[in-house]
Design a protein around this motif. Structure first.
Motif, PDB file in Angstrom:
ATOM      1  N   GLU A 279      -5.783  12.814  -3.438  1.00 34.62           N
ATOM      2  CA  GLU A 279      -5.281  11.801  -2.505  1.00 34.62           C
ATOM      3  C   GLU A 279      -5.431  10.434  -3.172  1.00 34.62           C
ATOM      4  O   GLU A 279      -6.516  10.075  -3.622  1.00 34.62           O
ATOM      5  CB  GLU A 279      -6.055  11.846  -1.198  1.00 34.62           C
TER       6      GLU A 279
ATOM      7  N   PRO B  55       5.813   3.552   1.986  1.00 32.43           N
ATOM      8  CA  PRO B  55       4.921   2.503   1.483  1.00 32.43           C
ATOM      9  C   PRO B  55       4.938   1.293   2.390  1.00 32.43           C
ATOM     10  O   PRO B  55       5.966   0.948   2.976  1.00 32.43           O
ATOM     11  CB  PRO B  55       5.488   2.184   0.094  1.00 32.43           C
TER      12      PRO B  55
ATOM     13  N   LEU C 250      -4.513   6.167  -3.026  1.00 32.15           N
ATOM     14  CA  LEU C 250      -4.015   4.956  -2.381  1.00 32.15           C
ATOM     15  C   LEU C 250      -3.762   3.919  -3.466  1.00 32.15           C
ATOM     16  O   LEU C 250      -4.660   3.583  -4.247  1.00 32.15           O
ATOM     17  CB  LEU C 250      -5.025   4.406  -1.369  1.00 32.15           C
TER      18      LEU C 250
ATOM     19  N   HIS D 266       4.719  12.144  -0.376  1.00 36.60           N
ATOM     20  CA  HIS D 266       4.494  10.790   0.141  1.00 36.60           C
ATOM     21  C   HIS D 266       4.412  10.899   1.659  1.00 36.60           C
ATOM     22  O   HIS D 266       5.442  10.904   2.344  1.00 36.60           O
ATOM     23  CB  HIS D 266       5.627   9.863  -0.287  1.00 36.60           C
TER      24      HIS D 266
ATOM     25  N   ARG E  24       0.074  11.868  -2.379  1.00 35.76           N
ATOM     26  CA  ARG E  24      -0.701  13.110  -2.412  1.00 35.76           C
ATOM     27  C   ARG E  24      -0.153  14.002  -3.524  1.00 35.76           C
ATOM     28  O   ARG E  24       1.042  14.277  -3.573  1.00 35.76           O
ATOM     29  CB  ARG E  24      -0.622  13.835  -1.074  1.00 35.76           C
TER      30      ARG E  24
ATOM     31  N   HIS F  22      -9.096   6.777  -4.865  1.00 31.72           N
ATOM     32  CA  HIS F  22      -8.719   8.182  -5.024  1.00 31.72           C
ATOM     33  C   HIS F  22      -9.854   9.086  -4.572  1.00 31.72           C
ATOM     34  O   HIS F  22     -11.032   8.739  -4.640  1.00 31.72           O
ATOM     35  CB  HIS F  22      -8.366   8.472  -6.486  1.00 31.72           C
TER      36      HIS F  22
ATOM     37  N   ARG G 146       5.080   5.161  -9.344  1.00 32.06           N
ATOM     38  CA  ARG G 146       5.372   6.473  -8.741  1.00 32.06           C
ATOM     39  C   ARG G 146       5.887   7.441  -9.801  1.00 32.06           C
ATOM     40  O   ARG G 146       5.524   8.620  -9.800  1.00 32.06           O
ATOM     41  CB  ARG G 146       6.388   6.316  -7.614  1.00 32.06           C
TER      42      ARG G 146
ATOM     43  N   LEU H 275       0.847  -1.195   0.000  1.00 23.68           N
ATOM     44  CA  LEU H 275       0.000   0.000   0.000  1.00 23.68           C
ATOM     45  C   LEU H 275       0.876   1.237   0.000  1.00 23.68           C
ATOM     46  O   LEU H 275       1.815   1.341   0.788  1.00 23.68           O
ATOM     47  CB  LEU H 275      -0.903  -0.007   1.235  1.00 23.68           C
ATOM     48  N   ASP H 276       0.561   2.155  -0.906  1.00 27.38           N
ATOM     49  CA  ASP H 276       1.308   3.409  -0.980  1.00 27.38           C
ATOM     50  C   ASP H 276       0.327   4.568  -1.006  1.00 27.38           C
ATOM     51  O   ASP H 276      -0.643   4.563  -1.778  1.00 27.38           O
ATOM     52  CB  ASP H 276       2.177   3.430  -2.249  1.00 27.38           C
ATOM     53  N   HIS H 277       0.571   5.562  -0.164  1.00 22.42           N
ATOM     54  CA  HIS H 277      -0.264   6.762  -0.095  1.00 22.42           C
ATOM     55  C   HIS H 277       0.473   7.887  -0.816  1.00 22.42           C
ATOM     56  O   HIS H 277       1.586   8.256  -0.438  1.00 22.42           O
ATOM     57  CB  HIS H 277      -0.520   7.139   1.362  1.00 22.42           C
TER      58      HIS H 277
ATOM     59  N   ARG I  95      -2.644   0.052  -4.310  1.00 21.79           N
ATOM     60  CA  ARG I  95      -2.350  -1.323  -3.913  1.00 21.79           C
ATOM     61  C   ARG I  95      -1.697  -1.989  -5.119  1.00 21.79           C
ATOM     62  O   ARG I  95      -2.327  -2.122  -6.171  1.00 21.79           O
ATOM     63  CB  ARG I  95      -3.625  -2.059  -3.496  1.00 21.79           C
TER      64      ARG I  95
END
Length: 398
Positions: free
Chosen positions: A261, A296, A263, A292, A191, A248, A276, A187-189, A265
């Motif tokens: 925003e 992650p 997310l 970021h 912005r 999103h 990325r 999982l990567d957040h 997976r």
């Protein structure tokens, strides 16, 4: 059904009636610790929050093998799968008594199974050569509990050579699945902060990033099950198993700038740098920049060797009709068991809890998740046998 099976079903129902959110698993942890102490295990509580660690030393020297069960419930208002409730209710006699909080991911069953495995092995019905470590983890849903437990150092000091866990799944009750080399995505957040005050730009950017996704959340239980069946399709091994699931929304930063925003997976995790970079290009083209907020979270990858060994043992012990070989990553959920697998190789096995004849879907995170409770005893017997087998198999030669 054995007397222990009935006691474990009663334990599961007690936990189900009184679900506790991540970080608040006080009552559940107390029930677990009480049963493990009564079985004669050495128990430590308060590990990384409300975590419980219990140790069972066998009758002969040998390695340590660990087993993990998670304990927290789900906030039904922010449940991860946006599937409408079907209207069927299977737990009327022991429904949650806490508004908005439910065991929709089966952690109540996981906890009962973990207690059952510990009790079974503690009473000596299976010979134990070495040490078994039972880890009852809080705060799995927000991906916080494993890290908190590991930060205490207790699990590392117990030095498990292998780590195992079970998760409920919509396979038929009476089956258990292994997934060599596969697992669950990371999982990567991300912005994307944009200039100006026009929220429509953020919405457009979010949509462009969403187009990078290769799978969408299922919109119904039928679609959920159709997706799940691909896990065991024979042709799946010959295809590209990469998947990207994107959630999103738009937001505002603290200083008022519009933001997208995101997310992500991602499976396999090696694809993350490429994604990325593509998101960075989208952001720059829109005049924005990428942040970021957190590192992650890693993918959960089952050991190919140990998963295969588990599948072979279970096939012999239970019969080939009871073992499913899953050949893909389920793209919609993450699992912080990943962090335990970073400490020692092992595997998560998928316990079938569905019953199509009665409409019990066995689908974790579906709003009407339900499980065939007979699967509890099946899971206990399968895992008790597997853990003792692994202790014997992993003993160093003399």
């Amino acid at each position: 059904m054995t007397e222990l099976d009935e006691e474990l079903i009663a334990l599961r129902r007690q936990i189900h009636r009184h679900p506790e959110l991540a970080g608040a698993e006080r009552e559940t942890a107390g029930l677990v610790a009480e049963q493990l102490r009564a079985a004669g295990l050495e128990v430590t509580t308060g590990v990384g929050g409300h975590g419980v660690v219990a140790v069972l030393d066998g009758s002969a020297d040998g390695p340590a093998v660990a087993y993990r069960a998670d304990m927290d419930a789900v906030d039904a208002r922010t449940n991860v799968l946006p599937i409408p409730r079907s209207g069927r209710v299977f737990d009327e006699g022991f429904a949650s008594r806490v508004p908005g909080v439910e065991h929709l991911c089966g952690h109540d069953l996981h906890t009962a199974i973990g207690v059952g495995v510990a009790r079974t092995l503690a009473r000596g019905s299976e010979p134990v050569r070495g040490r078994l470590v039972f880890v009852f983890q809080p705060a799995e849903e927000p991906l916080r509990g494993a890290r908190a437990m590991l930060e205490t150092g207790l699990v590392q000091r117990l030095a498990p050579r292998e780590f195992y866990a079970v998760h409920c799944s919509p396979f038929p009750a009476g089956t258990i699945a292994v997934s060599p080399g596969y697992g669950l995505p990371g999982l990567d957040h991300v912005r994307i902060v944009l200039p100006g005050g026009d929220d429509s730009i953020a919405a457009a950017v979010a949509s462009e990033v969403a187009a990078l996704g290769t799978v969408e959340f299922p919109r119904s239980i039928d679609e959920y099950h159709a997706r799940f069946r691909t896990l065991v399709a024979p042709q799946i091994a010959a295809t590209d198993q990469g998947s990207v699931c994107v959630a999103h929304w738009t937001a505002r930063t603290a200083d008022g700038h519009p933001a997208a925003e995101i997310l992500l997976r991602v499976w396999p995790q090696e694809r993350l740098p490429e994604l990325r970079a593509r998101i960075e290009r989208i952001a720059v083209a829109a005049g924005g920049h990428v942040e970021h907020p957190v590192d992650p979270f890693p993918a959960m990858v089952n050991s190919a060797e140990l998963s295969t060994a588990a599948g072979r043992y279970l096939t012999t012990a239970l019969g080939p009709e009871s073992v499913v070989w899953a050949r893909a990553s389920w793209p919609f959920n993450c699992e912080d068991f990943a962090l335990f697998l970073n400490e020692a190789p092992g595997a998560m096995l998928y316990l079938g809890v569905a019953d199509t004849e009665t409409g019990i879907n066995g689908a974790p995170h579906a709003p009407d998740f339900a499980a065939d409770e007979r699967a509890i005893g099946h899971g206990v017997r399968a895992m008790a046998g597997l853990l003792t087998h692994r202790l014997a198999a992993s003993r160093p030669s003399s």
